[in-house]
Design a protein around this motif. Structure first.
Motif, short mmCIF file in Angstrom:
data_model
loop_
_atom_site.label_atom_id
_atom_site.label_comp_id
_atom_site.label_asym_id
_atom_site.label_seq_id
_atom_site.Cartn_x
_atom_site.Cartn_y
_atom_site.Cartn_z
N GLY A 307 62.24 29.10 73.43
CA GLY A 307 62.55 29.67 72.16
C GLY A 307 63.60 30.93 72.18
O GLY A 307 64.18 31.28 71.08
N VAL A 308 63.63 31.25 73.35
CA VAL A 308 64.46 32.78 73.43
C VAL A 308 66.03 32.44 72.93
O VAL A 308 66.58 33.00 72.24
CB VAL A 308 64.25 33.55 74.69
CG1 VAL A 308 65.42 34.69 74.61
CG2 VAL A 308 62.69 33.97 74.73
N LEU A 309 66.41 31.37 73.99
CA LEU A 309 67.89 31.04 73.55
C LEU A 309 68.29 30.45 72.29
O LEU A 309 69.13 31.22 71.98
CB LEU A 309 68.24 29.87 74.89
CG LEU A 309 69.68 29.81 74.98
CD1 LEU A 309 70.39 31.14 75.46
CD2 LEU A 309 69.88 28.79 76.26
N PRO A 310 67.60 29.47 71.82
CA PRO A 310 68.06 29.15 70.46
C PRO A 310 67.89 30.23 69.40
O PRO A 310 68.88 30.30 68.57
CB PRO A 310 67.06 27.63 70.19
CG PRO A 310 65.79 27.89 71.14
CD PRO A 310 66.49 28.75 72.31
N TYR A 311 66.83 30.93 69.48
CA TYR A 311 66.74 32.04 68.35
C TYR A 311 67.81 33.20 68.70
O TYR A 311 68.32 33.65 67.80
CB TYR A 311 65.17 32.73 68.21
CG TYR A 311 64.35 31.91 67.84
CD1 TYR A 311 63.15 31.56 68.09
CD2 TYR A 311 64.41 31.76 66.32
CE1 TYR A 311 62.25 30.83 67.24
CE2 TYR A 311 63.47 31.19 65.49
CZ TYR A 311 62.46 30.78 66.12
OH TYR A 311 61.53 30.17 65.35
N SER A 312 68.16 33.50 69.77
CA SER A 312 69.22 34.47 70.22
C SER A 312 70.49 33.86 69.58
O SER A 312 71.24 34.64 68.89
CB SER A 312 69.28 34.53 71.56
OG SER A 312 68.20 35.14 72.44
N LEU A 313 70.80 32.57 69.77
CA LEU A 313 71.96 32.27 69.29
C LEU A 313 72.18 32.05 67.73
O LEU A 313 73.03 32.31 66.91
CB LEU A 313 72.51 30.84 69.85
CG LEU A 313 72.72 30.92 71.52
CD1 LEU A 313 72.63 29.39 71.91
CD2 LEU A 313 74.15 31.71 71.71
N PRO A 374 59.96 26.62 59.65
CA PRO A 374 60.34 25.99 58.34
C PRO A 374 60.77 26.69 57.32
O PRO A 374 61.53 26.65 56.56
CB PRO A 374 58.91 25.28 58.11
CG PRO A 374 58.05 25.15 59.41
CD PRO A 374 58.66 26.35 60.19
N VAL A 375 60.13 28.11 57.31
CA VAL A 375 60.30 29.15 56.21
C VAL A 375 61.98 29.39 56.38
O VAL A 375 62.67 29.56 55.69
CB VAL A 375 59.43 30.56 56.53
CG1 VAL A 375 59.65 31.27 55.42
CG2 VAL A 375 58.13 30.12 56.16
N LEU A 376 62.16 29.76 57.86
CA LEU A 376 63.75 29.99 58.12
C LEU A 376 64.66 28.98 57.65
O LEU A 376 65.66 29.49 57.08
CB LEU A 376 63.90 30.31 59.52
CG LEU A 376 63.33 31.59 60.39
CD1 LEU A 376 63.48 31.35 61.72
CD2 LEU A 376 63.78 32.87 59.72
N ALA A 377 64.32 27.83 58.08
CA ALA A 377 65.00 26.51 57.77
C ALA A 377 65.37 26.53 56.16
O ALA A 377 66.74 26.35 55.69
CB ALA A 377 64.37 25.15 58.02
N ILE A 418 63.82 36.93 62.22
CA ILE A 418 64.21 36.76 63.71
C ILE A 418 63.90 37.99 64.72
O ILE A 418 63.63 37.83 65.72
CB ILE A 418 65.54 36.07 63.92
CG1 ILE A 418 65.50 34.76 63.01
CG2 ILE A 418 65.87 36.02 65.41
CD1 ILE A 418 66.84 34.08 63.34
N SER A 419 64.59 39.08 64.20
CA SER A 419 64.69 40.23 64.91
C SER A 419 63.64 41.05 65.34
O SER A 419 63.36 41.88 66.28
CB SER A 419 65.90 41.08 64.41
OG SER A 419 65.31 41.90 63.25
N SER A 420 62.51 40.88 64.20
CA SER A 420 61.41 41.41 64.37
C SER A 420 60.18 40.66 64.84
O SER A 420 59.63 40.61 65.94
CB SER A 420 60.95 42.34 63.36
OG SER A 420 61.05 41.66 62.12
N VAL A 446 67.48 39.05 72.34
CA VAL A 446 67.91 38.46 70.83
C VAL A 446 68.79 39.53 70.20
O VAL A 446 69.91 38.82 69.55
CB VAL A 446 66.47 38.37 70.01
CG1 VAL A 446 66.53 37.98 68.57
CG2 VAL A 446 65.70 37.25 70.68
N ASP A 447 68.33 40.79 69.96
CA ASP A 447 69.35 41.61 69.26
C ASP A 447 70.65 41.78 70.10
O ASP A 447 71.64 42.13 69.45
CB ASP A 447 68.48 43.01 69.17
CG ASP A 447 68.77 43.51 67.70
OD1 ASP A 447 68.63 44.77 67.61
OD2 ASP A 447 69.57 42.99 67.10
#
Lengths: 510, 222
Positions: A307-313, A374-377, A418-420, A446-447
């Motif tokens: 999850g780290v890489l996709p969320y970072s990008l 899903p909320v993000l999407a 995402i950032s928090s 991420v940040d």
């Protein structure tokens, strides 16, 4: 042995409140100083340039008052340099984030946080106040100081998220973090207020006040912050039995997710293995290495966490849109609609307000659902729509403000989350099983990626705007929002799949 | 040379009312102020002190040059008369000067009587003086006009927060009005440093003490 849970608020002690407020205001002060720099740009460029003469009239006299400072020939060059300073700051901030996250997990969070706050305050004091008092204007000096400032400020965010992650467990994390991540926007508002009230004495006093307040904040944090409940022997707030906390890595587990099993799992995984003193003897068999202190994770290991890489990008793209809006909005409003700069500044506050509300509300919703993606999407899809709507906004301040708030809601919400909250989730996954400290490192990654995206975006937006016009800039934003949606696509699919599976098992149970 | 230096040092150490600064402009040529000249007459009427070619007047603690007579000095170039910027009367006639830059007289706000060789023009042009007379040998410029109020209206626009003030014949300066000061008159008022830092310091101390007492006092690990 059910976990001692708990109505939502009764699990929080006064320590939680103080921690919330201290970390909140640390970041508020940091953002206030950044906003101060943005707000005094006009005064600084006036200080660096000689007077503007109309036509062929001779220079004003006396020279010391009107002509002496020739660091830049005119205000355009000065503005270019100020933009370059912004980019330098963002890049060094991004690099610093990668490093600071790693450091924060290894050293005492409180020390790193205070050091970052106080150090950055001293550098800002040197940058704005000392150079003016000594009348020492030098491009290279300014650049070096701003690089140093970026590195020192980058220590703050991973540490505050890590401290919050230590104190606030997964239940309610979305809501608490959503509310807490309003700190950046509150900082912008505070910075604008401080700068405007002190600016008439000279821009050096704006820097003096913000850096003094920031230094004071660092001192207060040093004396008052508890970086984790361990320090006072409290237990970590446990999962509430109500909200299912299956992570996407659970999707391969057997589907026997009845209450007992879930509780047992939660007992083991109670967010990284912080146990209260009285429970430790009962959980001896299941407790993972209670004797050993958690080991800090390596940088690449943290990078490879699920999850780290996709969320970072995804965050890189989102922060690009967010920051470009933040930096360019007043300029867009005054150049496109011809409104005065003061009005444009005031209007741009609405974007921040939308972001605050969006972060909080979406965090709350994702807590209820137990899922974040899903909320993000949904929010990102609606963000693309609102961007299209905003780009066609009529020349009316009220409508513009409303559209701006809506856009801020849909873009700022996922960005804040995402950032928090999500960084905290990622840093506390079951994969780590409480034996590794990864929260600050993951937040830093991420940040950091997000800031690189934002830094690149500053340059791209000005390039597109100068070559083409504002419409292509909006298309660029819409594309970036879509790209970030793509990056978190896999997460959305797996979380939706597990939601469907849960619903199916519930249906079976009934 | 040595005695000269010691004299200088001792005179510097001696205090204000006897300060006799060696102004170069007073000794640009030999001799001293003559009684019969316009400047000499003016000096006598003010009971000023003569030193070289300058007439000094004591005003309280400070002494300033009010008259300068450099006539008949065989000067070919006149470049820097700034030391005499407080002069009311200057005589430069009977000198083989071909031209003189206007900026020599910048800052001479008290100058109301200027005698020049007829080869020269009045600084700032004839429009900067109330009365210009020339008799072929000497050009006389009298009563400097306020350059800020040319032809009855403000022809000189100063930037924000500043006002026009005269700065010599044909020269103006923009000086900051009211509470404004600093570069480009951007700054207003004095920052209340004591108040701000007093409040900040005391609230930081209180907050730190309070939080340490309620939070960290019981901390088990550092």
């Amino acid at each position: 042995m059910s976990p001692p849970c708990c109505g939502f608020l009764s699990q929080y002690t006064h320590h939680h409140l103080v921690t919330f407020l201290l970390t909140f205001f640390s970041y508020v002060l940091l953002h206030a100083s950044r906003k101060t720099f943005s707000n005094v740009k006009v005064s600084i460029s006036a200080q660096w340039t000689p007077s503007v003469l109309n036509g062929s009239s001779p220079a004003y006299s006396p020279g010391q008052t009107w002509e002496e400072n020739k660091l830049f020939e005119d205000s355009q060059e000065a503005t270019l340099f100020l933009g370059a300073l912004d980019t330098i700051f963002l890049f060094s901030y991004a690099i610093g984030l990668y490093v600071s996250g790693v450091i924060g997990d290894r050293l005492n969070l409180r020390y790193v946080l205070s050091f970052g706050l106080c150090g950055s305050a001293i550098v800002e004091f040197l940058f704005g106040t000392v150079t003016e008092w000594l009348h020492f204007y030098n491009i290279y000096f300014y650049c070096c100081l701003w690089v140093l400032n970026g590195l020192l400020q980058s220590a703050v965010w991973p540490c505050v998220v890590a401290v919050m992650g230590n104190w606030f467990g997964k239940s309610g994390r979305g809501f608490v973090f959503g509310l807490w991540s309003a700190c950046a926007s509150v900082g912008n508002i505070l910075g604008a207020f401080l700068a405007s009230s002190v600016l008439k004495y000279g821009y050096e006093y704006a820097f003096l006040v913000t850096s003094a307040v920031q230094f004071a904040g660092g001192v207060v944090v040093f004396f008052g912050l508890l970086s984790s409940p361990k320090e006072v022997g409290l237990s970590m707030t446990c999962e509430s039995a109500m909200s299912p906390v299956q992570n996407d890595s659970d999707s391969h587990r057997p589907l026997i997710s009845d209450e007992e099993y879930a509780q047992e799992e939660e007992g083991v995984m109670c967010d990284g293995g912080y146990y209260s003193v009285q429970r430790s003897d009962q959980d001896q068999d299941q407790a993972p290495e209670l004797g050993d202190p958690p080991v800090a994770i390596g940088f690449f290991q943290a990078f490879c966490l699920p999850g780290v890489l996709p969320y970072s990008l995804a965050y890189a793209c989102l922060k690009l849109v967010n920051y470009s809006f933040f930096f360019w909005l007043p300029f867009y409003l005054s150049s496109n609609f011809g409104w005065k700069e003061a009005q444009a500044d005031r209007l741009s506050v609405w974007y921040d307000v939308g972001g605050i509300v969006g972060g909080t509300v979406q965090g709350l919703i994702s807590d209820f659902l137990g899922k974040r993606a899903p909320v993000l999407a949904v929010s990102l899809l609606l963000a693309m729509g609102s961007l299209v709507g905003y780009s066609h906004s009529p020349d009316n301040q009220v409508i513009n403000a409303v559209l701006l708030a809506v856009t801020g809601f849909f873009i700022g919400g996922p960005s804040n989350m995402i950032s928090s909250a999500i960084s905290a989730d990622l840093g506390r996954q079951e994969v780590l099983r409480g034996s590794q400290e990864a929260l600050a490192t993951v937040t830093g990654i991420v940040d950091g990626t997000g800031s690189i995206g934002a830094a690149g975006g500053q340059y791209l937006v000005s390039l597109i705007e100068s070559r083409l016009s504002w419409m292509p800039v909006f298309y660029f934003f819409i594309t970036m929002t879509g790209v970030s949606l793509l990056f978190i696509g896999p997460m959305i699919i797996s979380e939706l799949r597990s939601v469907c599976q849960e619903m199916r098992t519930r249906v079976h149970q009934l | 040379m040595f005695t000269f230096v010691t004299l200088c040092i001792t005179s510097l150490l001696f205090g204000s009312s006897y300060q006799q600064m060696e102004f170069q402009v007073c000794h640009l040529c030999v001799g001293s102020l003559q009684n019969g000249t316009a400047v000499g007459y003016f000096c006598a009427s003010l009971s000023g002190r003569v030193e070289g070619r300058c007439c000094w007047r004591q005003q309280g603690e400070r002494a300033s040059i009010v008259g300068l007579d450099l006539s008949n000095c065989s000067l070919r170039h006149i470049e820097d008369l700034q030391e005499a910027s407080t002069a009311v009367m200057i005589d430069l006639s009977s000198n083989p000067v071909i031209n003189i830059s206007d900026s020599v007289f910048q800052g001479f706000i008290e100058l109301h009587y200027l005698r020049l060789p007829s080869t020269l023009q009045c600084p700032g042009g004839n429009a900067s003086w109330e009365k210009v007379t020339s008799d072929g040998v000497v050009c006389l410029c009298e009563e400097q006009k306020d350059a800020c109020h040319q032809d009855g209206n403000m022809s000189w626009n100063c930037p924000e927060n500043s006002l026009c003030a005269p700065d010599g014949p044909g020269f103006t300066q923009c000086s900051c009005t009211g509470e404004y000061h600093g570069y480009k008159c951007l700054r207003e008022g004095q920052f209340p440093t004591g108040l701000v830092f007093g409040i900040l310091g005391s609230s930081t101390f209180l907050a730190s003490a309070l939080l340490w007492y309620t939070q960290r006092r019981k901390a088990k690990f550092t």
